[in-house]
Design a protein around this motif. Sequence first.
Motif, PDB file in Angstrom:
ATOM      1  N   GLN A  87       0.852  -1.188   0.000  1.00 44.20           N
ATOM      2  CA  GLN A  87       0.000   0.000   0.000  1.00 44.20           C
ATOM      3  C   GLN A  87       0.888   1.237   0.000  1.00 44.20           C
ATOM      4  OE1 GLN A  87      -2.386   0.382   3.512  1.00 44.20           O
ATOM      5  NE2 GLN A  87      -3.824   1.756   2.512  1.00 44.20           N
ATOM      6  N   ALA A  88       0.767   2.041  -1.035  1.00 46.46           N
ATOM      7  CA  ALA A  88       1.591   3.237  -1.154  1.00 46.46           C
ATOM      8  C   ALA A  88       0.941   4.455  -0.510  1.00 46.46           C
ATOM      9  CB  ALA A  88       1.868   3.538  -2.622  1.00 46.46           C
ATOM     10  N   ASN A  89      -0.335   4.334  -0.136  1.00 41.91           N
ATOM     11  CA  ASN A  89      -1.033   5.506   0.400  1.00 41.91           C
ATOM     12  C   ASN A  89      -1.687   5.240   1.765  1.00 41.91           C
ATOM     13  OD1 ASN A  89      -3.002   3.786  -0.544  1.00 41.91           O
ATOM     14  ND2 ASN A  89      -4.330   5.439  -1.230  1.00 41.91           N
ATOM     15  N   PRO A  90      -0.906   4.828   2.748  1.00 40.63           N
ATOM     16  CA  PRO A  90      -1.504   4.586   4.068  1.00 40.63           C
ATOM     17  C   PRO A  90      -1.964   5.889   4.709  1.00 40.63           C
ATOM     18  CG  PRO A  90       0.870   4.567   4.250  1.00 40.63           C
ATOM     19  CD  PRO A  90       0.546   4.661   2.782  1.00 40.63           C
ATOM     20  N   LEU A  91      -2.859   5.759   5.663  1.00 43.48           N
ATOM     21  CA  LEU A  91      -3.277   6.888   6.486  1.00 43.48           C
ATOM     22  C   LEU A  91      -2.466   6.820   7.774  1.00 43.48           C
ATOM     23  CD1 LEU A  91      -5.166   9.258   7.201  1.00 43.48           C
ATOM     24  CD2 LEU A  91      -6.727   7.565   8.169  1.00 43.48           C
ATOM     25  N   VAL A  92      -1.725   7.866   8.055  1.00 44.97           N
ATOM     26  CA  VAL A  92      -0.890   7.939   9.250  1.00 44.97           C
ATOM     27  C   VAL A  92      -1.483   8.979  10.177  1.00 44.97           C
ATOM     28  CG1 VAL A  92       1.407   8.463  10.148  1.00 44.97           C
ATOM     29  CG2 VAL A  92       1.168   7.296   7.941  1.00 44.97           C
ATOM     30  N   CYS A  93      -1.767   8.575  11.408  1.00 44.21           N
ATOM     31  CA  CYS A  93      -2.309   9.500  12.404  1.00 44.21           C
ATOM     32  C   CYS A  93      -1.248   9.752  13.464  1.00 44.21           C
ATOM     33  CB  CYS A  93      -3.578   8.942  13.052  1.00 44.21           C
ATOM     34  SG  CYS A  93      -4.285  10.089  14.249  1.00 44.21           S
ATOM     35  N   LEU A  94      -0.860  10.990  13.590  1.00 44.78           N
ATOM     36  CA  LEU A  94       0.118  11.408  14.588  1.00 44.78           C
ATOM     37  C   LEU A  94      -0.647  12.058  15.732  1.00 44.78           C
ATOM     38  CD1 LEU A  94       2.523  13.027  12.003  1.00 44.78           C
ATOM     39  CD2 LEU A  94       2.803  10.786  13.079  1.00 44.78           C
ATOM     40  N   ASP A  95      -0.847  11.321  16.807  1.00 49.73           N
ATOM     41  CA  ASP A  95      -1.673  11.783  17.913  1.00 49.73           C
ATOM     42  C   ASP A  95      -0.861  12.684  18.838  1.00 49.73           C
ATOM     43  OD1 ASP A  95      -3.994  11.950  19.466  1.00 49.73           O
ATOM     44  OD2 ASP A  95      -3.443  10.216  20.672  1.00 49.73           O
ATOM     45  N   GLU A  96      -1.446  13.807  19.197  1.00 52.32           N
ATOM     46  CA  GLU A  96      -0.832  14.784  20.104  1.00 52.32           C
ATOM     47  C   GLU A  96       0.580  15.145  19.645  1.00 52.32           C
ATOM     48  OE1 GLU A  96      -1.409  13.257  24.098  1.00 52.32           O
ATOM     49  OE2 GLU A  96      -3.489  13.958  24.081  1.00 52.32           O
ATOM     50  N   ILE A  97       0.653  15.619  18.430  1.00 55.55           N
ATOM     51  CA  ILE A  97       1.937  15.922  17.795  1.00 55.55           C
ATOM     52  C   ILE A  97       2.746  16.978  18.542  1.00 55.55           C
ATOM     53  CG2 ILE A  97       0.980  17.633  16.205  1.00 55.55           C
ATOM     54  CD1 ILE A  97       2.908  16.524  14.083  1.00 55.55           C
ATOM     55  N   GLU A  98       2.071  17.828  19.297  1.00 56.88           N
ATOM     56  CA  GLU A  98       2.799  18.867  20.023  1.00 56.88           C
ATOM     57  C   GLU A  98       3.628  18.292  21.170  1.00 56.88           C
ATOM     58  OE1 GLU A  98      -0.881  18.592  22.639  1.00 56.88           O
ATOM     59  OE2 GLU A  98      -0.324  18.099  20.598  1.00 56.88           O
ATOM     60  N   LYS A  99       3.365  17.035  21.547  1.00 54.41           N
ATOM     61  CA  LYS A  99       4.080  16.417  22.660  1.00 54.41           C
ATOM     62  C   LYS A  99       5.272  15.575  22.207  1.00 54.41           C
ATOM     63  CE  LYS A  99       0.011  16.463  25.526  1.00 54.41           C
ATOM     64  NZ  LYS A  99      -1.064  15.703  26.123  1.00 54.41           N
ATOM     65  N   VAL A 100       5.513  15.542  20.910  1.00 53.70           N
ATOM     66  CA  VAL A 100       6.638  14.776  20.380  1.00 53.70           C
ATOM     67  C   VAL A 100       7.930  15.422  20.853  1.00 53.70           C
ATOM     68  CG1 VAL A 100       7.862  14.172  18.263  1.00 53.70           C
ATOM     69  CG2 VAL A 100       5.389  13.987  18.356  1.00 53.70           C
ATOM     70  N   GLY A 101       8.870  14.600  21.251  1.00 53.15           N
ATOM     71  CA  GLY A 101      10.150  15.116  21.727  1.00 53.15           C
ATOM     72  C   GLY A 101      10.827  15.995  20.699  1.00 53.15           C
ATOM     73  N   THR A 102      11.482  17.023  21.172  1.00 47.54           N
ATOM     74  CA  THR A 102      12.158  17.955  20.263  1.00 47.54           C
ATOM     75  C   THR A 102      13.675  17.830  20.351  1.00 47.54           C
ATOM     76  OG1 THR A 102      12.032  19.659  21.961  1.00 47.54           O
ATOM     77  CG2 THR A 102      10.259  19.614  20.321  1.00 47.54           C
ATOM     78  N   SER A 103      14.155  16.796  21.003  1.00 44.59           N
ATOM     79  CA  SER A 103      15.594  16.583  21.111  1.00 44.59           C
ATOM     80  C   SER A 103      16.186  16.326  19.730  1.00 44.59           C
ATOM     81  CB  SER A 103      15.867  15.374  22.009  1.00 44.59           C
ATOM     82  OG  SER A 103      17.202  14.961  21.879  1.00 44.59           O
ATOM     83  N   LYS A 104      17.406  16.807  19.527  1.00 41.35           N
ATOM     84  CA  LYS A 104      18.094  16.573  18.251  1.00 41.35           C
ATOM     85  C   LYS A 104      18.925  15.292  18.294  1.00 41.35           C
ATOM     86  CE  LYS A 104      18.508  21.319  16.704  1.00 41.35           C
ATOM     87  NZ  LYS A 104      19.428  22.357  16.248  1.00 41.35           N
ATOM     88  N   HIS A 105      18.874  14.577  19.411  1.00 40.89           N
ATOM     89  CA  HIS A 105      19.725  13.399  19.614  1.00 40.89           C
ATOM     90  C   HIS A 105      19.627  12.405  18.454  1.00 40.89           C
ATOM     91  CE1 HIS A 105      21.963  10.285  21.610  1.00 40.89           C
ATOM     92  NE2 HIS A 105      20.932   9.471  21.556  1.00 40.89           N
ATOM     93  N   ASN A 106      18.448  12.012  18.078  1.00 38.25           N
ATOM     94  CA  ASN A 106      18.273  11.078  16.959  1.00 38.25           C
ATOM     95  C   ASN A 106      17.533  11.735  15.797  1.00 38.25           C
ATOM     96  OD1 ASN A 106      19.514   8.729  18.015  1.00 38.25           O
ATOM     97  ND2 ASN A 106      17.762   8.485  19.400  1.00 38.25           N
ATOM     98  N   GLY A 107      17.630  13.039  15.709  1.00 36.23           N
ATOM     99  CA  GLY A 107      16.904  13.766  14.681  1.00 36.23           C
ATOM    100  C   GLY A 107      15.513  14.107  15.180  1.00 36.23           C
ATOM    101  N   ARG A 108      15.059  15.283  14.840  1.00 31.56           N
ATOM    102  CA  ARG A 108      13.742  15.715  15.301  1.00 31.56           C
ATOM    103  C   ARG A 108      12.660  15.227  14.352  1.00 31.56           C
ATOM    104  NH1 ARG A 108      14.563  21.748  17.631  1.00 31.56           N
ATOM    105  NH2 ARG A 108      15.699  22.114  15.729  1.00 31.56           N
ATOM    106  N   LEU A 109      11.607  14.678  14.933  1.00 25.33           N
ATOM    107  CA  LEU A 109      10.492  14.183  14.132  1.00 25.33           C
ATOM    108  C   LEU A 109       9.918  15.291  13.272  1.00 25.33           C
ATOM    109  CD1 LEU A 109       8.497  11.927  13.382  1.00 25.33           C
ATOM    110  CD2 LEU A 109       7.074  12.720  15.265  1.00 25.33           C
ATOM    111  N   TRP A 110       9.794  16.493  13.835  1.00 27.24           N
ATOM    112  CA  TRP A 110       9.207  17.595  13.084  1.00 27.24           C
ATOM    113  C   TRP A 110       9.980  17.870  11.797  1.00 27.24           C
ATOM    114  CZ3 TRP A 110       8.481  21.339  17.797  1.00 27.24           C
ATOM    115  CH2 TRP A 110       7.432  20.872  18.585  1.00 27.24           C
TER     116      TRP A 110
END
Length: 185
Positions: free
Chosen positions: A27-50
């Motif tokens: 499936q090339a077009n999955p639906l991805v739900c990122l729940d409470e995206i504002e709470k994702v870690g902002t550390s640069k240690h392993n790259g920032r998700l944002w």
Amino acid sequence: MMLKGTARGWSSARAGYLVDFMRENRQANPLVCLDEIEKVGTSKHNGRLWETLLTMLEPTTARCVTDEYLLGPVDYSAVNWVATANDLRDLPKPLRARFTIVRVDEPESRDFDRIFTNTLQEIARDLGTETWALPALPPEIVEGLRRQFRRNPGSLRQLGVTTRSLLQLEARAQMDNGTASRYFH
């Protein structure tokens, strides 16, 4: 969850989660739900998700995102993205610009009946049963829940926790001696 792969030199090396999902499900077009995206870690240690998301959300760059494990490009342009957030203030403007923002007002006290019905349906589903099979809560208990909800209508999670507890107590009371609600006196 790793959206992009990690380099092969690391013990945790692997392709990105989305690559694996798309490959396994063909499936090339999955639906991805990122729940409470504002709470994702902002550390640069392993790259920032944002920062990773920015490349995957931008139509021009999403077609050719390098997966460091695969050592090649992956096309994420058909992925459908949904994100939830309780507060948008901490999200970077470029990230907010890539989503259509739909604001949902907090529930009001007049919404109790529908929310309570949905809560019971969710509890029944979690238990693998139907709503009618749940113990019936006495009207005075439901009215107490209504009053609690009126004081704090934004607390859906608390309504669910309280309702679950009351249903468990009611079920125990009914099993003990067939007398419902004896613990409320």
